[in-house]
Design an enzyme around this catalytic site. Structure first.
Site, PDB file in Angstrom:
ATOM      1  N   LYS A  81      -1.640 -13.156   9.708  1.00  0.00           N
ATOM      2  CA  LYS A  81      -1.500 -13.156  11.280  1.00  0.00           C
ATOM      3  C   LYS A  81      -2.582 -13.777  11.849  1.00  0.00           C
ATOM      4  CE  LYS A  81       0.786 -10.828  14.783  1.00  0.00           C
ATOM      5  NZ  LYS A  81       2.218 -11.125  14.904  1.00  0.00           N
ATOM      6  N   TYR A 127      -8.314  -1.344   3.227  1.00  0.00           N
ATOM      7  CA  TYR A 127      -8.581  -0.262   2.287  1.00  0.00           C
ATOM      8  C   TYR A 127     -10.202  -0.008   1.614  1.00  0.00           C
ATOM      9  CZ  TYR A 127      -3.440  -0.039   1.369  1.00  0.00           C
ATOM     10  OH  TYR A 127      -2.238   0.138   1.622  1.00  0.00           O
ATOM     11  N   ASP A 132       5.008 -10.858  10.457  1.00  0.00           N
ATOM     12  CA  ASP A 132       6.384 -10.183  11.360  1.00  0.00           C
ATOM     13  C   ASP A 132       7.312 -10.921  10.854  1.00  0.00           C
ATOM     14  OD1 ASP A 132       4.837 -12.216  12.609  1.00  0.00           O
ATOM     15  OD2 ASP A 132       5.216 -11.241  14.710  1.00  0.00           O
ATOM     16  N   ASP A 192       0.887  -3.964   0.875  1.00  0.00           N
ATOM     17  CA  ASP A 192       1.582  -2.586   0.730  1.00  0.00           C
ATOM     18  C   ASP A 192       2.785  -2.619   1.521  1.00  0.00           C
ATOM     19  OD1 ASP A 192       1.581   0.104   0.284  1.00  0.00           O
ATOM     20  OD2 ASP A 192       0.952   0.516   2.473  1.00  0.00           O
ATOM     21  N   ASP A 251       7.178  -2.681   0.078  1.00  0.00           N
ATOM     22  CA  ASP A 251       8.271  -1.584   0.212  1.00  0.00           C
ATOM     23  C   ASP A 251       9.611  -2.160   0.566  1.00  0.00           C
ATOM     24  OD1 ASP A 251       6.711   0.598  -0.722  1.00  0.00           O
ATOM     25  OD2 ASP A 251       7.551   2.075   0.786  1.00  0.00           O
TER      26      ASP A 251
HETATM   27  C1  IPM Z   1       0.943   1.690  -3.089  1.00  0.00           C
HETATM   28  C2  IPM Z   1       0.884   2.970  -2.314  1.00  0.00           C
HETATM   29  C3  IPM Z   1      -0.969   3.352  -2.240  1.00  0.00           C
HETATM   30  C4  IPM Z   1      -1.341   2.018  -1.231  1.00  0.00           C
HETATM   31  C5  IPM Z   1      -1.303   4.440  -1.514  1.00  0.00           C
HETATM   32  C6  IPM Z   1      -0.682   5.538  -2.099  1.00  0.00           C
HETATM   33  C7  IPM Z   1      -2.807   4.502  -1.548  1.00  0.00           C
HETATM   34  O1  IPM Z   1       1.358   3.192  -1.003  1.00  0.00           O
HETATM   35  O2  IPM Z   1       0.439   1.731  -4.041  1.00  0.00           O
HETATM   36  O3  IPM Z   1       1.878   0.865  -2.565  1.00  0.00           O
HETATM   37  O4  IPM Z   1      -1.221   1.978  -0.105  1.00  0.00           O
HETATM   38  O5  IPM Z   1      -1.497   1.041  -1.985  1.00  0.00           O
HETATM   39 MN    MN Z   2       2.924   1.242  -0.859  1.00  0.00          MN
END
Ligand code: IPM
Ligand code: MN
Ligand code: NAD
Length: 379
Positions: free
Chosen positions: A209, A141, A242, A266, A270
């Site tokens: 990893k 990042y 993984d 990140d 999700d």
């Molecule tokens: C998050 C988002 C951000 C990230 C993006 C939009 C830069 O996906 O906050 O999870 O990758 O951190």
């Molecule tokens: Mn994200």
């Protein structure tokens, strides 16, 4: 005599898509709850995002960053606009703030509330209660890299993962401290009797990893081993990323605190959002634990252009992010009441937005949280 009200200046960035829709509900909750902890709130709105960029070419002017720095905390909806090339707003607003304000921890709880269904068969709130500590200022990042021969067949693109010993160590230390404080209020079900006999009460799983990234993640592993020595009651645990994705699905109860890199954090959050019922429920805080600049609180989800403008975005992720903000600005009672109100609405099963199986609107869910708040605060 009532204690004098503390004043908090909150910078608000509604942003794009569903951002303003969910932030509006969060702010209604904030107004309602401020009285509970005797917190005087001064809101300062920042018009940043895709619309402003398309009109003026401005992403995040320096003077806006200076004004944000004066706030006690920042509350953000989401950025990302279908009419703007990917990365301009995400890097120019979100990542710029995370880096400029040294928000080096991205704290992402993964907690299933009673009444919400997880897609993971046989698992419930007892099994899904972990926190991801995502390193937030390094790795891929940082934006280190570039192109040569761009647009030609000989093109080379390089994007480098930066990992500093100091940056990794402060992240890992935060994770161990968090595991220690969680163990005070909770019995972590992932420990065996043998683990408990050794004196372990909580766990930090480092997710990396090491079998491929033999430089960067070797540094992570050495830092992990050293930091763990200062926390003898916390079990140091390691998973490759993984395998972690697999295990989060088949055995989420094995995780207490996960410490991981920016990129992996990140991705797995999700997945974590899905475990807890979806993107509409996942909250986060970008923390500057040293308090040298404001921290920023936002839902894990993005601007959700596919449902923006319909009034059906789930506001719970934004409202739970607000409760994290309240904790951070020293309003823990308010934070707790917000969590209780959310828990009550989710347990009731209605109203609910379509992402969690209902037919209600963003505003209806927001109002239900407000009513629950009033009820909890006055009884
Ligand atoms: C998050 C988002 C951000 C990230 C993006 C939009 C830069 O996906 O906050 O999870 O990758 O951190
Ligand atoms: Mn994200
Ligand atoms: P997204 O999180 O916006 O959406 C993914 C899916 O989840 C969509 O189907 C969406 O409808 C659903 N969803 C998200 N939030 C919801 C909510 N509150 N209620 C109900 N459903 C919800 O991810 P994406 O589609 O990959 O990204 C869209 C844009 O947002 C992109 O421009 C991306 O860069 C940006 N983004 C911003 C942030 C942020 O500001 N923190 C985070 C992630 C993505």
């Amino acid at each position: 005599m009532a204690a004098e009200a503390a004043l908090a200046i909150i910078g608000v960035i509604p942003g794009d898509g569903v951002g303003p829709e969910v932030v509006q509900q969060g702010l209604a909750v904030l107004r309602e709850v401020a009285g509970i902890d005797n917190l005087k709130v001064d809101l300062v709105e920042f018009d940043l995002g895709g619309e402003r960029y398309l009109k003026s070419g401005e992403v995040l002017p320096d003077h806006a960053l200076d004004d944000l720095r004066k706030c006690d905390a920042i509350y953000l909806g989401a950025v990302g606009h279908p009419g703007v090339a990917p990365g301009i707003l995400e890097k120019g607003i979100l990542l710029r703030i995370r880096f400029a304000f040294h928000q080096y921890i991205n704290l992402r709880p993964v907690k299933l509330f009673p009444g919400i269904e997880t897609p993971i068969k046989g698992k419930g709130p007892e099994q899904i209660d972990m926190v991801v500590v995502r390193e937030n200022n390094e790795d891929l990042y940082v934006g280190a890299g570039g192109f040569t021969y761009k647009g030609t067949p000989e093109e080379v693109a390089i994007q480098t993962s930066i990992n500093t010993r100091a940056g990794v160590e402060r992240c890992l230390r935060y994770a161990f401290e968090l595991a220690r404080s969680r163990a005070k209020n909770r019995v972590f079900p992932g420990l065996t009797d043998a683990d408990r006999a050794r004196g372990w009460t909580g766990q930090v799983t480092m997710v990396a990893k090491t079998n491929v990234l033999t430089f960067a993640h070797d540094l992570w592993m050495r830092a992990f081993t050293e930091v763990s020595l200062d926390f003898p009651e916390i079990k140091p645990d390691y998973n490759h990323v993984d395998a972690c994705c697999m295990r989060m699905v088949v055995a989420p109860e094995r995780y207490d605190v996960i410490a991981t890199t920016n990129m992996f954090g990140d991705i797995i959050t999700d997945l974590g959002a899905v475990l807890q019922g979806g993107m509409g429920l996942a909250a986060s805080g970008n923390l500057n634990p040293d308090r040298t600049a404001p921290s920023m609180f936002e839902p894990v989800h993005g601007s959700a252009p596919d449902i923006a403008g319909q009034g059906i975005a789930n506001p719970i992720a934004a409202i739970l992010s607000l409760s994290m903000l309240l904790d951070h600005v020293g309003a823990p009672r308010g934070a707790e009441v917000v969590r209780k109100a959310v828990a009550r609405v989710l347990a009731a099963g209605t109203p609910r937005t379509p992402d969690v199986g209902g037919q209600s609107t963003t505003a209806e869910v927001g109002r239900a949280v407000l009513h629950a708040l009033e009820d909890i605060a006055h009884n």
